[in-house]
Scaffold this active site. Structure first.
Site, PDB file in Angstrom:
ATOM      1  N   GLU A 109       1.406   7.845  -4.684  1.00  0.00           N
ATOM      2  CA  GLU A 109       1.091   6.423  -4.674  1.00  0.00           C
ATOM      3  C   GLU A 109       0.849   5.920  -6.103  1.00  0.00           C
ATOM      4  OE1 GLU A 109      -2.301   3.672  -2.387  1.00  0.00           O
ATOM      5  OE2 GLU A 109      -2.510   5.855  -2.496  1.00  0.00           O
ATOM      6  N   LYS A 155       1.771  -1.219   1.208  1.00  0.00           N
ATOM      7  CA  LYS A 155       0.682  -0.596   1.942  1.00  0.00           C
ATOM      8  C   LYS A 155       0.086  -1.615   2.915  1.00  0.00           C
ATOM      9  CE  LYS A 155      -3.378   2.264   0.812  1.00  0.00           C
ATOM     10  NZ  LYS A 155      -4.086   2.849  -0.364  1.00  0.00           N
ATOM     11  N   CYS A 197      -1.026   6.280   1.990  1.00  0.00           N
ATOM     12  CA  CYS A 197      -2.407   6.770   1.903  1.00  0.00           C
ATOM     13  C   CYS A 197      -3.292   6.316   3.059  1.00  0.00           C
ATOM     14  CB  CYS A 197      -3.011   6.365   0.558  1.00  0.00           C
ATOM     15  SG  CYS A 197      -4.463   7.371   0.125  1.00  0.00           S
TER      16      CYS A 197
END
Length: 637
Positions: free
Chosen positions: A46, A115, A170
């Site tokens: 990330e 995200k 994540c």
């Protein structure tokens, strides 16, 4: 890519915070390493172009422009790289900043996935900078062409239709309703996760479990690439804990704090097969998804992943002991229930001194203990005949006495000889009639003793014998409750060994070890010089091969050619290719031809993921044809 194997890699370069040009060079170098080992699916952490811990620097125009330039350099430098590559960067879209994963293939950015879940608790303050990207994909213009931007994107391989890749980032994994759930239900077979998960005491085990469980729930491959050494340690430490899983199995895991690149092969064909089998795995409309095609060269992937030569037997010692104890309990509990239901206080076991009857007697003793019935209500019957040796006879007798069973010896030579006379069979002709007459006579004796005592005949045959049809129809094939019916031969051996190691009785342990050291044999042909002359594995092949074939055929639904491929790799140095292929052909022939025996099996407990009960796992016609399976094995040498 042949047989559905795709080589995947996850890597963590040692970046420098906010030094995009140097990070770009490191990322390109990491991609080159992945390319060198043949990876076709590559995942980096990330925000690795900028660094995850840039904090308020994410507001700097200079940093954001540099990240865009870096992405272009990475795309240009990988124009000849035959792979789908995921790399993380911050990206401004319509005046908002997003934490994105960029998907690249052959010099082009195919998609940008923002995200969805932005953490803003404890040590995380991402909502200070980033917006959530939840929503269907739209198109943004970058580098002179339109690129899909959004969470609902699936990248579909033109050459390998079962390879469908989607991304989450994540925190998306850690929330109750992860984007990967929708991705998988829309058809994605592999989920990638560029991540920056910091370390805390105990967090690694939780992360490992979480990634693995997600792959199990979604029946998918899961590639998790996390930030590591190079990230800021102002307040946090990142370990580069990269993980690759497949359907609840960790295939590869990086050593933490070493920025290690890991790689293995994900079997996407197996994942699709597993989803087909599991009728509760739902399928949802993928109308809201943007399907982005990508291309890979069709090559035979070099297999580096491990295939256990004994897939029914755990290799980890602690797991092995737990599993053995659990299986013995399950077998015994199944029999206990049947005894209680039928109000039987007696069980009859034909005991030969071989592995299967030994395990059946051990399980019966355990079941009687659970039911609170004295073991002397177990009738252990030894029935010597033409092929019985002193070694097996003595072991059968001593074993029965050690376990507290009532031992009965009934010599069946005379009754079998009379039967030969009745049907006009020459006893010097040691054909299948000669052998099966003994097995059927033994079964008749056991059934009649059970009727006399008001008991149950306990079956001894195992899963491997049932798969091969290595049982006499209505002989040892039949019983009133078959405790070994889903236990393969390789596992039978380990269960007996475990019992020997844990029983606490030196005499019993010594007998069990001697049974283990005795060649597997039905003892239906006369011995030579007092030694067993009929060795099963010389007649039907090594059980470790057949159990391997059985597992990958029934549990994994692999094609014959694929089983042969992984068997060659797994048993290299043990068996040559011609030997493996020969017994694989024999396995398929026997498995199909002998289904009629499995179509009328007695009840017995399922203890593992592979079973052949006609009432449960294997609903197969007795006259199914094996031709298309055998045809695939022609001309492979």
């Amino acid at each position: 890519m042949k047989h559905g194997f795709i080589k995947a890699a996850a890597g963590t370069p040692k970046i420098k915070i906010a030094n995009c040009p140097e990070n770009t060079a490191l990322i390109i170098e990491e991609i080159k390493k992945m390319e060198d080992i043949g990876a076709k699916l590559m995942v980096l952490p990330e925000l690795c172009i900028s660094g995850f811990e840039c904090r308020d620097l994410f507001w700097q125009e200079r940093l954001l422009k540099e990240c865009i330039e870096s992405l272009k350099k990475i795309a240009d430098s990988t124009s000849d790289t035959d792979a789908l590559i995921f790399v993380g960067l911050p990206l401004e879209v319509n005046g908002k900043l997003f934490n994105c994963a960029a998907a690249l293939n052959r010099g082009k950015v195919l998609g940008l996935i923002p995200k969805t879940n932005i953490p803003n608790y404890n040590e995380f303050y991402e909502a200070r900078y980033f917006s959530s990207g939840n929503g269907a994909a739209e198109s943004i213009n970058l580098f002179g062409y339109d690129i899909p931007f959004g969470t609902d994107i699936i990248f579909s391989c033109e050459q390998l239709p079962h390879l469908k890749v989607a991304a989450e980032l994540c925190e998306d994994l850690w929330v109750p309703d992860s984007p990967s759930v929708s991705h998988a239900l829309a058809g994605a077979t592999v989920i990638v996760n560029p991540s920056a998960s910091d370390e805390m005491t105990g967090k690694a085990e939780y992360r490992r479990t979480l990634v693995n469980m997600q792959s199990a729930k979604l029946i998918c491959g899961y590639i998790y690439a996390s930030a590591g050494d190079g990230e800021s340690t102002t307040d946090l430490v990142f370990s580069g804990h990269d993980i690759i899983c497949e359907n609840g199995t960790i295939l590869k895991e990086a050593k933490r704090f070493e920025n290690e690149m890991i790689y293995t092969e994900i079997d996407v064909d197996r994942l699709v097969s597993e989803r087909r089998r599991m009728t509760t795995f739902p399928v949802q409309s993928c109308d809201r998804y943007t399907i982005v095609p990508f291309n890979l060269d069709v090559e035979e992937t070099e297999l580096t992943r491990h295939f256990d030569p004994h897939p029914f037997v755990p290799s980890d010692k602690a797991e092995y002991e737990t599993r053995c104890d659990e299986i013995l309990r399950m077998q015994a509990f199944g029999l206990k229930k049947r005894l209680e239901h039928t109000h039987c206080k007696n069980a009859v076991v034909g005991i030969s001194g071989g592995l299967d009857s030994t395990l059946a007697l051990l399980v019966t003793a355990k079941a009687f203990d659970l039911a609170g019935i004295e073991r002397n209500k177990i009738t252990a019957v030894t029935m010597p005949c033409f092929g019985t040796t002193d070694k097996t006879y003595n072991n059968a007798c001593t074993l029965s006495k050690c376990l507290g069973a009532q031992l009965r010896e009934i010599d069946i030579k005379e009754s079998v000889s009379q039967h030969f006379s009745d049907i006009g069979h020459d006893p010097q002709n040691h054909n299948v009639t000669y052998e099966n007459a003994q097995a059927r006579e033994r079964t008749q004796v056991l059934m009649d003793i059970a009727n006399e005592n008001g008991g149950l005949v306990i079956g001894t045959g195992d899963l491997s014998e049932l798969a091969l049809g290595w049982a006499t129809y209505n002989g040892d094939h039949m019983s009133m409750y078959a405790v070994n019916t889903s236990v393969p031969k390789t596992l039978v051996r380990h269960l007996v060994r475990y019992y020997a190691d844990t029983c606490g009785d030196k005499t019993l342990s010594a007998i069990l070890i001697d049974v283990l050291n005795t060649p597997v044999s039905p003892e239906l042909l006369p011995p030579k010089d007092g030694v067993i002359s009929q060795k099963t594995e010389e007649l039907v092949g090594p059980y470790e091969l057949h159990d391997f074939f059985l597992y990958y055929m029934l549990r994994m639904c692999y094609e014959p050619e694929k089983i042969y491929r992984i068997a060659k790799k797994t048993f290299k140095g043990t068996y040559d290719n011609e030997f493996i292929l020969g017994w694989l052909k024999s396995f398929y022939r026997r498995f199909f031809n002998q289904q009629f025996k499995r179509s009328c099996l007695p009840d017995g407990p399922k203890v593992g993921s592979v079973a052949v009960s006609p009432r449960g796992d294997l609903r197969m016609p007795s006259d199914a044809c094996a031709d298309i399976w055998l045809k695939q094995l022609e001309n492979l040498l």
